[in-house]
Design a protein around this motif. Structure first.
Motif, PDB file in Angstrom:
ATOM      1  N   ALA A  63      71.584  98.302  56.113  1.00 14.49           N
ATOM      2  CA  ALA A  63      70.987  98.860  54.939  1.00 14.49           C
ATOM      3  C   ALA A  63      71.112  97.923  53.883  1.00 14.49           C
ATOM      4  O   ALA A  63      69.928  97.698  53.036  1.00 14.49           O
ATOM      5  N   HIS A  64      72.481  97.238  53.619  1.00 21.34           N
ATOM      6  CA  HIS A  64      72.472  96.284  52.333  1.00 21.34           C
ATOM      7  C   HIS A  64      71.612  95.158  52.628  1.00 21.34           C
ATOM      8  O   HIS A  64      70.933  94.535  51.626  1.00 21.34           O
ATOM      9  N   ALA A  65      71.443  94.766  53.627  1.00 25.43           N
ATOM     10  CA  ALA A  65      70.820  93.430  53.697  1.00 25.43           C
ATOM     11  C   ALA A  65      69.233  93.592  53.634  1.00 25.43           C
ATOM     12  O   ALA A  65      68.340  92.787  52.964  1.00 25.43           O
ATOM     13  N   ALA A  66      68.645  94.866  54.129  1.00 25.48           N
ATOM     14  CA  ALA A  66      67.306  95.177  53.898  1.00 25.48           C
ATOM     15  C   ALA A  66      67.007  95.417  52.387  1.00 25.48           C
ATOM     16  O   ALA A  66      65.837  94.990  52.071  1.00 25.48           O
ATOM     17  N   CYS A  67      67.824  96.243  51.785  1.00 26.48           N
ATOM     18  CA  CYS A  67      67.810  96.573  50.593  1.00 26.48           C
ATOM     19  C   CYS A  67      67.781  95.473  49.511  1.00 26.48           C
ATOM     20  O   CYS A  67      66.828  95.345  48.676  1.00 26.48           O
ATOM     21  N   PHE A  68      68.586  94.535  49.752  1.00 27.01           N
ATOM     22  CA  PHE A  68      68.619  93.437  48.922  1.00 27.01           C
ATOM     23  C   PHE A  68      67.561  92.613  49.182  1.00 27.01           C
ATOM     24  O   PHE A  68      66.930  92.135  48.073  1.00 27.01           O
ATOM     25  N   LYS A  98      71.246  91.417  43.656  1.00 26.14           N
ATOM     26  CA  LYS A  98      72.602  91.949  44.103  1.00 26.14           C
ATOM     27  C   LYS A  98      73.014  92.961  43.524  1.00 26.14           C
ATOM     28  O   LYS A  98      73.296  94.117  43.804  1.00 26.14           O
ATOM     29  N   ALA A  99      73.061  93.035  41.960  1.00 23.19           N
ATOM     30  CA  ALA A  99      73.411  94.005  41.159  1.00 23.19           C
ATOM     31  C   ALA A  99      72.641  95.383  40.987  1.00 23.19           C
ATOM     32  O   ALA A  99      73.120  96.335  41.110  1.00 23.19           O
ATOM     33  N   THR A 100      71.310  94.982  41.366  1.00 21.68           N
ATOM     34  CA  THR A 100      70.558  96.372  41.224  1.00 21.68           C
ATOM     35  C   THR A 100      69.777  96.955  42.317  1.00 21.68           C
ATOM     36  O   THR A 100      69.145  97.766  42.278  1.00 21.68           O
ATOM     37  N   CYS A 101      70.044  96.357  43.479  1.00 27.50           N
ATOM     38  CA  CYS A 101      69.425  97.009  44.582  1.00 27.50           C
ATOM     39  C   CYS A 101      70.161  98.245  44.770  1.00 27.50           C
ATOM     40  O   CYS A 101      71.347  98.485  44.693  1.00 27.50           O
ATOM     41  N   PRO A 102      69.559  99.230  45.297  1.00 24.45           N
ATOM     42  CA  PRO A 102      70.207 100.654  45.225  1.00 24.45           C
ATOM     43  C   PRO A 102      71.307 100.709  46.282  1.00 24.45           C
ATOM     44  O   PRO A 102      72.273 101.429  45.901  1.00 24.45           O
ATOM     45  N   VAL A 103      71.112 100.019  47.112  1.00 21.98           N
ATOM     46  CA  VAL A 103      72.421  99.989  48.249  1.00 21.98           C
ATOM     47  C   VAL A 103      73.665  99.369  47.598  1.00 21.98           C
ATOM     48  O   VAL A 103      74.829  99.911  47.723  1.00 21.98           O
ATOM     49  N   SER A 104      73.636  98.491  46.836  1.00 26.46           N
ATOM     50  CA  SER A 104      74.531  97.682  46.189  1.00 26.46           C
ATOM     51  C   SER A 104      75.129  98.783  44.887  1.00 26.46           C
ATOM     52  O   SER A 104      76.465  98.798  44.978  1.00 26.46           O
ATOM     53  N   GLN A 105      74.219  99.264  44.428  1.00 27.45           N
ATOM     54  CA  GLN A 105      74.747 100.441  43.762  1.00 27.45           C
ATOM     55  C   GLN A 105      75.558 101.453  44.058  1.00 27.45           C
ATOM     56  O   GLN A 105      76.524 101.883  43.566  1.00 27.45           O
ATOM     57  N   ALA A 106      75.157 101.839  45.327  1.00 23.58           N
ATOM     58  CA  ALA A 106      75.844 102.876  46.137  1.00 23.58           C
ATOM     59  C   ALA A 106      77.204 102.377  46.660  1.00 23.58           C
ATOM     60  O   ALA A 106      78.077 103.117  46.747  1.00 23.58           O
TER      61      ALA A 106
END
Length: 141
Positions: free
Chosen positions: A56-61, A120-128
């Motif tokens: 999820a993190h890789a796709a979102c980023f 990195k800072a703004t993707c929704p999974v990073s924020q989660a």
């Protein structure tokens, strides 16, 4: 319009002796096995919650980075992102490390690094995942 995505796990037995399967509701064919031993010790054939979180993190980023690069006038040819999510039994998830290689014609190294860090800072999974450290290694291919 909000979109809700679902995955379902069926678990049988105790934490240490039991096992289960995770299915992604968008892909009825995918049944991913999960168990404690793989989570605590690692495995090349059994999925872990952290592996799913990493996906999820890789796709979102990658999506966020692609959009931010394009908005900055540097549409990428390709972006490859691996998210390494670390789990420590007894402690929990201790971080996510993004390893990124991208082909972006005409961008300076400085702009590439700046936009990668913003993504990195703004993707929704990073924020989660804000409760854990998120690191990044980004390079132009």
């Amino acid at each position: 319009m909000a979109v809700t995505s679902e995955a379902t796990t069926v678990w049988n037995g105790t934490l240490f002796e039991g096992s289960g399967t995770v299915s992604l509701d968008s892909s009825k064919a995918a049944q991913l096995p999960v168990n404690w031993k793989a989570r605590a010790e690692g495995s090349e054939s059994v999925t872990t919650p952290e592996e799913l979180l990493g996906a999820a993190h890789a796709a979102c980023f990658s999506m966020q980075f692609s959009n931010m690069l394009t908005e900055a006038g540097h549409a990428p040819d390709s972006i490859q992102t691996t998210a390494a999510v670390t789990f420590q039994p007894g402690t929990g998830i201790s971080g996510s490390h993004l390893l990124v290689s991208a082909s972006v014609p005409g961008i300076s190294e400085e702009d590439f690094e700046r936009i990668a860090n913003e993504a990195k800072a703004t993707c929704p999974v990073s924020q989660a995942l804000a409760a854990v450290p998120i690191t990044i290694e980004a390079s132009l291919a």
